[in-house]
Design a protein around this motif. Structure first.
Motif: not given
Length: 597
Positions: A284-308
């Protein structure tokens, strides 16, 4: 018989015991102790509901109910008659009610749910009088209804908390708990000037595994993947299941932005080791998305969206890898939602078309059939191949509607070719696992044949190995029904699944299509030639035809012939062609004087 009265009040014994051991209050008695002495003991402490009686070996003898005992001996005439009767004789003569002489005795290891059922079954008065608890047959104490109800309440509260905060399948934190921990981690990072790493992990092609091998197998797969993810994470990290085949990992208190990248690579590398599930070795393989707080965003909801978003970018880039969020990444998730909506209306809008790739006999060079391959004539994106929309169609279930359209359109096209004077050749259509298992599949096939007027023997249904190996008994029944109708059956991409030869020889299969991964570079890869020879020998032993799929060069064709394959299909002969183009190509080959087979 020496005996003593014991009363016990609640105090924990062990986290693993289903009942509580209670600290002891003793009223020493002997054979001369009278009922009146016991009565005075009851009257002196209104908190006492019942007293257990045990013998000199600490074995329970009885349980005296306060209500019955006190009421019995406080009648006006009773003290004159029984005032000096020894309490042991009282028990022996059966003057107490059954509830008093036959107490409920429960071993300390009994689970709390079973205790509750026993108490309810014996009568609710035991919620007041209580029940005797023993360990290895010896008296340990008395538990009352209050203790039982409190214990049940505490456990139910714990169960409710677990259900609200943890995934019931994997035991991992769920979306709610993960969100709380992410919020807290970001607050801590702001105070401590540290970083938080957020990773979205999606299992590649999980829908296909789930549909092919069943939901039970899919559940076991998710549990195995969760264990693999936890083994890659730090002890302080939070690994959560957000739902379906989506996981998330929270890395807090980070100093470097590279830490999540190291983790992501470790996860990708770990997936190179096959998962062992129910006798299957599954890669099985996986696909992974990474986002960093606060580098990519300081809003938690927006950070989730960016990792997605980064995760979907990894998926669209070929899967089996990771992507770090970067400004300018397209919101792939939004595009995916748009594509989903468009796909659902594509059938109704008649946006799909079929192209046909020839199958050529290696014995005489004649075209014996074609495979119908779907394309999406998208209004704005142009002609899309199946790789762009079939995985999504399998995820949202539209694949059933698309599959039915393909079967109907292939039958219509065959009849049109016949009217135009072309020979009657086999037309192969692919049937997905979801479509094959859909209730009423056989009736749908019959209805299409009746509607179009096609002779069923010219239709070939292609199924994958994984589809056939799930619920083999039910599959065999469906295959036999299809054969009774008159259709041909073939196994597509043979060699890449997990065929059980015992089942395979029972299935009424006409043809094995050797997966193109074994045909590609067969002229320079000896192991591929060995595999193809083995598949051909297997097919011959079961009177099945073989098709070499993906034959692209003359040198590959030469090896395929040497391996004694029956039929070849691939770009060496022709790419998939639109219906009119196929007619022209077939006429130009002068190889179409075929018998009806």
């Amino acid at each position: 018989m020496n005996a003593k009265f014991l009363h016990l009040t609640s105090s924990p014994r062990s986290e693993h015991s289903a009942v509580r051991q209670l600290s002891k209050f003793l009223l020493p008695v002997d054979e001369d102790t009278t009922c009146m002495e016991v009565l005075r003991y009851f009257l002196s402490d209104a908190k006492l509901y019942a007293l257990p009686v045990v013998d000199k070996n600490n074995i329970p003898v009885g349980l005296i109910d306060r209500h019955v005992f006190v009421e019995y001996f406080t009648r006006q005439y009773v003290p004159e008659i029984h005032g000096k009767k020894p309490v042991l004789n009282f028990l022996k003569e059966g003057l107490a009610v059954t509830a008093a002489t036959a107490p409920i005795i429960i071993d300390e290891a009994t689970c709390i749910d079973d205790v509750a059922q026993m108490i309810i079954g014996a009568g609710m008065q035991h919620m007041v009088t209580g029940f005797i608890v023993t360990g290895d047959g010896e008296y340990l104490g008395v538990a009352n209804g209050h203790d039982l109800l409190n214990e049940i309440t505490l456990r139910k509260q714990a169960d409710l908390y677990f259900l609200a905060h943890f995934d019931h399948l994997t035991g991992l934190p769920n979306r709610m708990l993960f969100g709380d921990r992410l919020m807290q981690a970001c607050r801590d990072a702001l105070r401590n000037n540290t970083l938080v790493g957020l990773m979205f992990v999606d299992v590649d092609r999980f829908k296909q595994v789930n549909d092919s091998l069943g939901h039970g197998f899919g559940d076991m797969l998710l549990c195995s993947i969760s264990e693999r993810l936890k083994s890659c994470a730090r002890e302080s990290d939070t690994v959560a299941r957000l739902g379906g085949d989506e996981f998330a990992i929270l890395m807090d208190n980070l100093k470097e932005t590279d830490d999540p990248v190291v983790m992501a690579q470790r996860i990708v590398d770990s997936m190179q080791e096959p998962l062992q599930i129910s006798g299957h070795s599954l890669l099985i393989t996986v696909s992974i998305g990474i986002a960093i707080y606060p580098t990519d965003d300081t809003d938690v909801t927006a950070l989730l969206t960016k990792a997605d978003t980064a995760m979907y970018e990894a998926k669209s880039s070929g899967r089996n890898g990771y992507r770090i969020y970067a400004p300018g990444l397209s919101m792939y998730n939004s595009a995916q939602m748009s594509l989903d909506t468009e796909l659902r209306s594509a059938v109704r809008n008649n946006e799909f078309v079929l192209h046909y790739q020839p199958k050529v006999s290696l014995n005489n060079g004649q075209v014996i059939g074609v495979e119908a391959l779907i394309r999406w004539q998208h209004p704005t994106r142009g002609l899309l191949s199946p790789v762009h929309f079939i995985p999504l169609a399998e995820e949202n279930g539209v694949i059933v509607e698309i599959g039915n359209w393909v079967l109907r359109q292939a039958c219509i096209q065959h009849c049109q070719w016949n009217k135009a004077g072309l020979p009657s050749i086999h037309v192969a259509v692919n049937v997905s696992a979801l479509q094959f298992r859909k209730m009423g599949f056989i009736e749908t096939v019959k209805s299409v044949f009746l509607e179009t007027g096609i002779d069923p023997r010219y239709i070939e249904i292609e199924l994958t190995e994984s589809t056939l190996m799930q619920n083999a008994a039910g599959v065999l029944e469906t295959l036999n029904e299809l054969k009774a109708i008159g259709v041909r059956l073939s196994i597509d991409d043979f060699g890449t699944g997990y065929s059980n030869l015992n089942y395979l020889k029972q299935f009424p299969i006409d043809c094995l299509k050797i997966d193109q991964s074994f045909i590609r570079d067969i002229d320079t890869t000896p192991v591929n030639e060995s595999i193809v020879r083995a598949i051909v020998a297997l097919a011959n032993s079961m009177s099945m035809q073989t098709i070499a799929e993906g034959t692209e060069s003359q040198s590959e064709l030469d090896v395929v012939k040497r391996c004694l394959c029956d039929v070849a299909q691939g770009y060496h002969y022709a790419k998939p062609l639109a219906p009119d183009d196929f007619s022209k190509w077939l006429n130009s080959t002068q190889k179409f004087a075929l018998p009806d087979v």
